[in-house]
Design a protein around this motif. Structure first.
Motif, PDB file in Angstrom:
ATOM      1  N   VAL A  64       6.346   4.287  -0.971  1.00  0.00           N
ATOM      2  CA  VAL A  64       6.438   5.164   0.210  1.00  0.00           C
ATOM      3  C   VAL A  64       6.605   6.783  -0.247  1.00  0.00           C
ATOM      4  CG1 VAL A  64       8.145   5.733   2.162  1.00  0.00           C
ATOM      5  CG2 VAL A  64       7.637   3.387   1.178  1.00  0.00           C
ATOM      6  N   SER A  65       5.696   7.434  -0.151  1.00  0.00           N
ATOM      7  CA  SER A  65       5.480   8.872  -0.279  1.00  0.00           C
ATOM      8  C   SER A  65       4.823   9.821   0.630  1.00  0.00           C
ATOM      9  CB  SER A  65       5.166   8.570  -1.621  1.00  0.00           C
ATOM     10  OG  SER A  65       4.895  10.312  -2.062  1.00  0.00           O
ATOM     11  N   SER A  66       5.078  11.009   0.706  1.00  0.00           N
ATOM     12  CA  SER A  66       4.486  12.023   1.488  1.00  0.00           C
ATOM     13  C   SER A  66       3.398  12.395   0.568  1.00  0.00           C
ATOM     14  CB  SER A  66       5.476  12.865   2.042  1.00  0.00           C
ATOM     15  OG  SER A  66       6.251  13.635   1.226  1.00  0.00           O
ATOM     16  N   GLY A  90       0.862  -1.248  -0.032  1.00  0.00           N
ATOM     17  CA  GLY A  90      -0.009  -0.057  -0.060  1.00  0.00           C
ATOM     18  C   GLY A  90       0.811   1.129  -0.141  1.00  0.00           C
ATOM     19  N   LEU A  91       0.270   2.350   0.229  1.00  0.00           N
ATOM     20  CA  LEU A  91       0.964   3.594   0.364  1.00  0.00           C
ATOM     21  C   LEU A  91       1.153   3.944   1.775  1.00  0.00           C
ATOM     22  CD1 LEU A  91       1.698   6.173  -0.874  1.00  0.00           C
ATOM     23  CD2 LEU A  91      -0.564   7.050  -0.702  1.00  0.00           C
ATOM     24  N   VAL A  92       2.326   4.349   2.067  1.00  0.00           N
ATOM     25  CA  VAL A  92       2.642   4.760   3.401  1.00  0.00           C
ATOM     26  C   VAL A  92       3.722   5.753   3.510  1.00  0.00           C
ATOM     27  CG1 VAL A  92       4.823   3.213   3.575  1.00  0.00           C
ATOM     28  CG2 VAL A  92       3.666   3.977   5.802  1.00  0.00           C
ATOM     29  N   GLN A  93       3.542   6.943   4.321  1.00  0.00           N
ATOM     30  CA  GLN A  93       4.480   7.873   4.481  1.00  0.00           C
ATOM     31  C   GLN A  93       5.747   7.626   4.941  1.00  0.00           C
ATOM     32  OE1 GLN A  93       2.810  10.608   7.097  1.00  0.00           O
ATOM     33  NE2 GLN A  93       1.054  11.442   5.673  1.00  0.00           N
ATOM     34  N   PRO A  94       6.950   8.285   4.639  1.00  0.00           N
ATOM     35  CA  PRO A  94       8.208   8.042   5.061  1.00  0.00           C
ATOM     36  C   PRO A  94       8.233   8.086   6.436  1.00  0.00           C
ATOM     37  CG  PRO A  94       8.442   9.632   3.088  1.00  0.00           C
ATOM     38  CD  PRO A  94       6.761   9.257   3.585  1.00  0.00           C
ATOM     39  N   GLY A  95       9.129   6.983   7.146  1.00  0.00           N
ATOM     40  CA  GLY A  95       9.036   6.686   8.412  1.00  0.00           C
ATOM     41  C   GLY A  95       7.919   5.823   8.992  1.00  0.00           C
ATOM     42  N   GLY A  96       7.021   5.470   8.141  1.00  0.00           N
ATOM     43  CA  GLY A  96       6.031   4.471   8.478  1.00  0.00           C
ATOM     44  C   GLY A  96       6.471   3.105   8.330  1.00  0.00           C
ATOM     45  N   SER A 109       1.743 -21.998   6.587  1.00  0.00           N
ATOM     46  CA  SER A 109       2.253 -22.019   5.473  1.00  0.00           C
ATOM     47  C   SER A 109       2.447 -20.365   5.151  1.00  0.00           C
ATOM     48  CB  SER A 109       1.878 -22.619   4.483  1.00  0.00           C
ATOM     49  OG  SER A 109       1.489 -24.090   4.722  1.00  0.00           O
ATOM     50  N   THR A 110       3.039 -19.490   5.768  1.00  0.00           N
ATOM     51  CA  THR A 110       3.058 -18.067   5.390  1.00  0.00           C
ATOM     52  C   THR A 110       4.584 -17.536   5.901  1.00  0.00           C
ATOM     53  OG1 THR A 110       2.316 -17.561   7.538  1.00  0.00           O
ATOM     54  CG2 THR A 110       0.642 -17.533   6.033  1.00  0.00           C
ATOM     55  N   VAL A 111       4.897 -16.514   5.091  1.00  0.00           N
ATOM     56  CA  VAL A 111       5.967 -15.836   5.439  1.00  0.00           C
ATOM     57  C   VAL A 111       5.604 -14.594   5.463  1.00  0.00           C
ATOM     58  CG1 VAL A 111       6.704 -15.927   3.012  1.00  0.00           C
ATOM     59  CG2 VAL A 111       8.409 -15.518   4.735  1.00  0.00           C
ATOM     60  N   SER A 112       6.180 -13.536   6.280  1.00  0.00           N
ATOM     61  CA  SER A 112       5.912 -12.239   6.264  1.00  0.00           C
ATOM     62  C   SER A 112       7.289 -11.604   6.405  1.00  0.00           C
ATOM     63  CB  SER A 112       5.327 -12.150   7.914  1.00  0.00           C
ATOM     64  OG  SER A 112       4.273 -12.720   7.939  1.00  0.00           O
ATOM     65  N   LEU A 113       7.066 -10.284   6.112  1.00  0.00           N
ATOM     66  CA  LEU A 113       8.194  -9.044   6.200  1.00  0.00           C
ATOM     67  C   LEU A 113       7.525  -7.886   6.937  1.00  0.00           C
ATOM     68  CD1 LEU A 113      10.966  -8.537   5.008  1.00  0.00           C
ATOM     69  CD2 LEU A 113       9.937  -7.390   3.196  1.00  0.00           C
ATOM     70  N   GLN A 114       8.099  -7.535   8.039  1.00  0.00           N
ATOM     71  CA  GLN A 114       7.798  -6.305   8.708  1.00  0.00           C
ATOM     72  C   GLN A 114       8.584  -5.127   8.211  1.00  0.00           C
ATOM     73  OE1 GLN A 114       5.176  -5.641  10.932  1.00  0.00           O
ATOM     74  NE2 GLN A 114       6.105  -3.640  10.732  1.00  0.00           N
ATOM     75  N   MET A 115       8.449  -4.222   7.657  1.00  0.00           N
ATOM     76  CA  MET A 115       9.248  -3.238   7.317  1.00  0.00           C
ATOM     77  C   MET A 115       8.803  -1.964   8.133  1.00  0.00           C
ATOM     78  SD  MET A 115       8.808  -3.821   3.294  1.00  0.00           S
ATOM     79  CE  MET A 115       6.979  -3.334   3.361  1.00  0.00           C
ATOM     80  N   ASN A 116      10.016  -1.523   8.648  1.00  0.00           N
ATOM     81  CA  ASN A 116       9.742  -0.231   9.458  1.00  0.00           C
ATOM     82  C   ASN A 116      10.884   1.026   9.192  1.00  0.00           C
ATOM     83  OD1 ASN A 116       8.204  -1.646  11.395  1.00  0.00           O
ATOM     84  ND2 ASN A 116       9.959  -2.307  12.395  1.00  0.00           N
TER      85      ASN A 116
END
Length: 114
Positions: free
Chosen positions: A112-114, A8-14, A76-83
């Motif tokens: 990733v955009s403001s 999705g769309l997230v702001q920088p730092g999110g 049967s899942t793999v996840s990626l947490q991105m901070n």
């Protein structure tokens, strides 16, 4: 089959958490090496995280300290947490499962955009 979700769309730092659901693997899922890759427009696909069958993880410098990969063999899942996301993290993110052959998902867009 691998199906990614969570982009999705997230702001920088999110933060965002991507998930990849595997189907058709059965009990063999736990034998696969799993990984997340990304591909930005005009660039080659690059590895951002991998996790072995024993839980060992690896990250390139661009992801260290910000991304965390995890697997749930029972689900049967793999996840990626991105901070602390940055504009340069903008890309289509793909999950990959490898056991003699590579199986790829179709990707999920992260912007990733403001």
């Amino acid at each position: 089959q691998l199906v990614e979700s969570g982009g999705g769309l997230v702001q920088p730092g999110g933060s965002l958490r991507l998930s990849c659901a595997a189907s058709g693997f059965g009990n063999l899922f736990r034998a696969f090496t799993l990984a997340w890759h990304r591909q930005a427009p005009g660039k080659e696909r690059e590895l951002v995280a991998s996790i072995l069958t024993d839980g060992t993880t690896e990250y390139p410098d661009s992801a260290k300290g910000r991304f965390t990969i995890s697997r749930d063999n029972a689900a049967s899942t793999v996840s990626l947490q991105m901070n602390n996301l940055k504009p340069e993290d903008t890309a289509v993110y793909y999950c990959r499962a490898t056991l003699f052959i590579n199986v790829w998902g179709r990707g999920t867009q992260v912007t990733v955009s403001s």
